[in-house]
Design a protein around this motif. Sequence first.
Motif, PDB file in Angstrom:
ATOM      1  N   ILE A  38       0.837  -1.199   0.000  1.00 33.87           N
ATOM      2  CA  ILE A  38       0.000   0.000   0.000  1.00 33.87           C
ATOM      3  C   ILE A  38       0.872   1.249   0.000  1.00 33.87           C
ATOM      4  CG2 ILE A  38      -1.575   1.368   1.415  1.00 33.87           C
ATOM      5  CD1 ILE A  38      -2.968  -1.215   2.229  1.00 33.87           C
ATOM      6  N   ASP A  39       1.921   1.251   0.839  1.00 35.78           N
ATOM      7  CA  ASP A  39       2.759   2.442   0.982  1.00 35.78           C
ATOM      8  C   ASP A  39       3.697   2.662  -0.200  1.00 35.78           C
ATOM      9  OD1 ASP A  39       1.607   3.115   3.368  1.00 35.78           O
ATOM     10  OD2 ASP A  39       3.133   2.172   4.621  1.00 35.78           O
ATOM     11  N   ARG A  40       4.086   1.597  -0.881  1.00 30.68           N
ATOM     12  CA  ARG A  40       4.941   1.810  -2.049  1.00 30.68           C
ATOM     13  C   ARG A  40       4.119   2.129  -3.294  1.00 30.68           C
ATOM     14  NH1 ARG A  40       7.619  -3.855  -4.040  1.00 30.68           N
ATOM     15  NH2 ARG A  40       8.353  -3.956  -1.891  1.00 30.68           N
ATOM     16  N   GLY A  41       2.853   1.676  -3.341  1.00 33.80           N
ATOM     17  CA  GLY A  41       2.040   1.837  -4.538  1.00 33.80           C
ATOM     18  C   GLY A  41       1.016   2.945  -4.484  1.00 33.80           C
ATOM     19  N   GLY A  65       9.056   7.349  -8.917  1.00 37.16           N
ATOM     20  CA  GLY A  65       8.540   5.992  -8.765  1.00 37.16           C
ATOM     21  C   GLY A  65       9.649   4.959  -8.789  1.00 37.16           C
ATOM     22  N   GLY A  66      10.634   5.179  -9.658  1.00 34.14           N
ATOM     23  CA  GLY A  66      11.744   4.239  -9.759  1.00 34.14           C
ATOM     24  C   GLY A  66      12.752   4.368  -8.639  1.00 34.14           C
ATOM     25  N   LEU A  67      12.906   5.570  -8.079  1.00 37.53           N
ATOM     26  CA  LEU A  67      13.899   5.761  -7.021  1.00 37.53           C
ATOM     27  C   LEU A  67      13.597   4.923  -5.788  1.00 37.53           C
ATOM     28  CD1 LEU A  67      14.648   9.588  -7.299  1.00 37.53           C
ATOM     29  CD2 LEU A  67      16.307   7.727  -7.463  1.00 37.53           C
ATOM     30  N   PHE A  68      12.338   4.601  -5.574  1.00 33.17           N
ATOM     31  CA  PHE A  68      12.011   3.673  -4.487  1.00 33.17           C
ATOM     32  C   PHE A  68      12.825   2.391  -4.647  1.00 33.17           C
ATOM     33  CE2 PHE A  68       9.818  -0.199  -3.298  1.00 33.17           C
ATOM     34  CZ  PHE A  68       9.500   0.025  -1.966  1.00 33.17           C
ATOM     35  N   TYR A  69      12.844   1.850  -5.851  1.00 32.24           N
ATOM     36  CA  TYR A  69      13.518   0.578  -6.100  1.00 32.24           C
ATOM     37  C   TYR A  69      15.031   0.716  -6.084  1.00 32.24           C
ATOM     38  CZ  TYR A  69       8.889  -1.098  -7.140  1.00 32.24           C
ATOM     39  OH  TYR A  69       7.571  -1.432  -7.026  1.00 32.24           O
ATOM     40  N   LEU A  70      15.540   1.902  -6.405  1.00 29.84           N
ATOM     41  CA  LEU A  70      16.978   2.109  -6.289  1.00 29.84           C
ATOM     42  C   LEU A  70      17.391   2.073  -4.822  1.00 29.84           C
ATOM     43  CD1 LEU A  70      19.630   2.703  -7.742  1.00 29.84           C
ATOM     44  CD2 LEU A  70      19.132   5.141  -7.510  1.00 29.84           C
ATOM     45  N   GLY A  71      16.655   2.791  -3.968  1.00 31.03           N
ATOM     46  CA  GLY A  71      16.948   2.740  -2.541  1.00 31.03           C
ATOM     47  C   GLY A  71      16.803   1.331  -1.990  1.00 31.03           C
ATOM     48  N   CYS A 102       8.560   7.387   6.641  1.00 32.50           N
ATOM     49  CA  CYS A 102       8.935   7.952   5.338  1.00 32.50           C
ATOM     50  C   CYS A 102       7.712   8.123   4.440  1.00 32.50           C
ATOM     51  CB  CYS A 102       9.959   7.049   4.645  1.00 32.50           C
ATOM     52  SG  CYS A 102      11.609   7.101   5.368  1.00 32.50           S
ATOM     53  N   SER A 103       6.827   7.137   4.460  1.00 34.46           N
ATOM     54  CA  SER A 103       5.624   7.217   3.635  1.00 34.46           C
ATOM     55  C   SER A 103       4.749   8.379   4.067  1.00 34.46           C
ATOM     56  CB  SER A 103       4.841   5.904   3.729  1.00 34.46           C
ATOM     57  OG  SER A 103       3.664   5.968   2.937  1.00 34.46           O
ATOM     58  N   ALA A 104       4.557   8.551   5.370  1.00 29.23           N
ATOM     59  CA  ALA A 104       3.728   9.651   5.872  1.00 29.23           C
ATOM     60  C   ALA A 104       4.348  11.006   5.538  1.00 29.23           C
ATOM     61  CB  ALA A 104       3.531   9.511   7.384  1.00 29.23           C
ATOM     62  N   ALA A 105       5.682  11.056   5.529  1.00 28.00           N
ATOM     63  CA  ALA A 105       6.371  12.318   5.256  1.00 28.00           C
ATOM     64  C   ALA A 105       6.146  12.811   3.833  1.00 28.00           C
ATOM     65  CB  ALA A 105       7.869  12.164   5.523  1.00 28.00           C
ATOM     66  N   LEU A 106       5.779  11.916   2.901  1.00 27.95           N
ATOM     67  CA  LEU A 106       5.494  12.332   1.525  1.00 27.95           C
ATOM     68  C   LEU A 106       4.341  13.325   1.468  1.00 27.95           C
ATOM     69  CD1 LEU A 106       5.934   8.926  -0.341  1.00 27.95           C
ATOM     70  CD2 LEU A 106       7.080  11.058  -0.976  1.00 27.95           C
ATOM     71  N   ALA A 107       3.507  13.365   2.503  1.00 27.97           N
ATOM     72  CA  ALA A 107       2.382  14.303   2.536  1.00 27.97           C
ATOM     73  C   ALA A 107       2.850  15.756   2.535  1.00 27.97           C
ATOM     74  CB  ALA A 107       1.523  14.040   3.775  1.00 27.97           C
ATOM     75  N   PHE A 108       4.104  15.984   2.905  1.00 28.90           N
ATOM     76  CA  PHE A 108       4.579  17.356   3.069  1.00 28.90           C
ATOM     77  C   PHE A 108       5.602  17.760   2.008  1.00 28.90           C
ATOM     78  CE2 PHE A 108       3.355  15.548   7.170  1.00 28.90           C
ATOM     79  CZ  PHE A 108       2.299  16.401   7.488  1.00 28.90           C
ATOM     80  N   TYR A 116      11.876  12.948  -4.711  1.00 33.14           N
ATOM     81  CA  TYR A 116      12.960  12.012  -5.013  1.00 33.14           C
ATOM     82  C   TYR A 116      13.594  11.453  -3.747  1.00 33.14           C
ATOM     83  CZ  TYR A 116      12.801  14.096  -9.734  1.00 33.14           C
ATOM     84  OH  TYR A 116      12.420  14.545 -10.968  1.00 33.14           O
ATOM     85  N   ILE A 117      13.909  12.357  -2.808  1.00 30.35           N
ATOM     86  CA  ILE A 117      14.595  11.937  -1.581  1.00 30.35           C
ATOM     87  C   ILE A 117      13.724  10.994  -0.755  1.00 30.35           C
ATOM     88  CG2 ILE A 117      15.495  12.743   0.648  1.00 30.35           C
ATOM     89  CD1 ILE A 117      16.386  15.313  -0.847  1.00 30.35           C
ATOM     90  N   LEU A 118      12.452  11.353  -0.593  1.00 33.52           N
ATOM     91  CA  LEU A 118      11.576  10.537   0.244  1.00 33.52           C
ATOM     92  C   LEU A 118      11.263   9.197  -0.397  1.00 33.52           C
ATOM     93  CD1 LEU A 118       9.163  13.258   1.650  1.00 33.52           C
ATOM     94  CD2 LEU A 118      10.796  11.874   2.950  1.00 33.52           C
ATOM     95  N   ARG A 119      11.118   9.146  -1.718  1.00 34.01           N
ATOM     96  CA  ARG A 119      10.892   7.855  -2.376  1.00 34.01           C
ATOM     97  C   ARG A 119      12.130   6.965  -2.249  1.00 34.01           C
ATOM     98  NH1 ARG A 119       6.429   5.195  -3.774  1.00 34.01           N
ATOM     99  NH2 ARG A 119       7.481   4.304  -5.593  1.00 34.01           N
ATOM    100  N   PHE A 120      13.321   7.553  -2.375  1.00 31.34           N
ATOM    101  CA  PHE A 120      14.548   6.782  -2.181  1.00 31.34           C
ATOM    102  C   PHE A 120      14.634   6.274  -0.749  1.00 31.34           C
ATOM    103  CE2 PHE A 120      18.985   6.317  -0.976  1.00 31.34           C
ATOM    104  CZ  PHE A 120      19.510   5.569  -2.026  1.00 31.34           C
TER     105      PHE A 120
END
Length: 456
Positions: A38-41, A65-71, A102-108, A116-120
Amino acid sequence: MTDTSIDMPGHQEVDATFRKVAWRLVPILMLAYVLAFIDRGNVGFAKLQFMGDLRFSEATYGLGGGLFYLGYSVFEVPSNLWLARIGARTTLLRIMVCWGLCSAALAFMTAPSHYYILRFMLGAAEAGLFPGVLFYLTTWIPPSRRSQFTALFMSAIAISGIVSGPLSGAILGGADGLLGLKGWQWLFIIEGLPSALTGIVVYFVLADSPQTAKWLSAREVAIITAELQSEANAGQRQRQHNFGAALRDRRLYILCGMSVGLIAGGAGIPLWLPTILRGTGIHEPLALGLFSAIPYIVAVAAQQLIARSSDRLGERRWHAAVPTLLCAIGWLLLPQAMGHPWMAISLLTVMTVGYLGATGPFWTMPSLYLSGSAAAGGIAMITTCGGIGAFFAPTLVGWMTTVTGSLTYGLYVYGAVMAFGAVVMLVGTSSTGSVSATAQVHEGNLRQAAKQRADA
């Protein structure tokens, strides 16, 4: 130390012991994986609002979207090797608390750099969850039963799709403007924070091994230990126990090639599914969420049927490759369905069935060749390669969409990547390949174990 010498148990007693293990371990592990997906998608649904609010391009979205997978890939192997030292409970506590925050922080986020930073960081935080659970299951479940356990755990992907779509659609439509926050901001907060809290629950529910599980009797521990040892047969001598030795094994890289196709192609479904559905003319957030759940509802049943067939027949290779090719075909045909909602939903269902159907048989294969620290590091390396593919694929697709103004060519990319993975595995594990000889030994033992249970 627990005495593992026991009278020969009957098949019913063995089955009852592993059912008990399943009821104790699988629900909490599934819950963790549901929340992870849920949090990645959920960015796929949040995208429908924040792209306009933040003025992001499709290329920006695809890169993030891809930086998640790089991290995820960078920290995958270290996380899983560390799990082998400190245990699953502590590892999952650290993983879940960090990714939830980290997922919740994307709200801000307010700029592409924040995104980019938060997805990584989200990927880095979640790194080690999936391969860690696979390695964890090898310490509890013998190979002949593992595909069903793996598929049951991985049905969390389908369940997350069933839950996430309607939930995300409802939040986007119903919470927009509440307390001055946008719907997409509430989406990240409401779906992110429960993961951190669940990590604490996981720590107290799980046991690191059968020997430390207070909810098992001494006889049940002995039965589990005996079953694990009984399937450490002639093939065990051909398995790598050391990660350094595993790195010199050709079989590891064949599985890495399949992983690239399976993970990269499968990861594209939640990233682009809401966009694809909106492109067919469905615009209302809740309707998008409800329609997006349909492919996952069908896939959750198909996934278990394929896994049961794989365990019953003692066969992994074709049970992984055929569904993967089915998903690839779906990606390649999808551009023809744009503008036709039910045709698109039907193809998305076929794709999701194919992707999830392949997961149980495929992710059982690494443990056929690897054990000990080689299994921990090897499984992590296989998922790392898949994660690298999942980084490049959406990055390329987002760029192509921005340049061409159409998602069509990106869909072809996903289809080609998945077909590549399936072909690599089929060719690399052909009847004349070096992998096959070992695989046949193990699969013969799987068939024998399955037959014994059927005859009981």
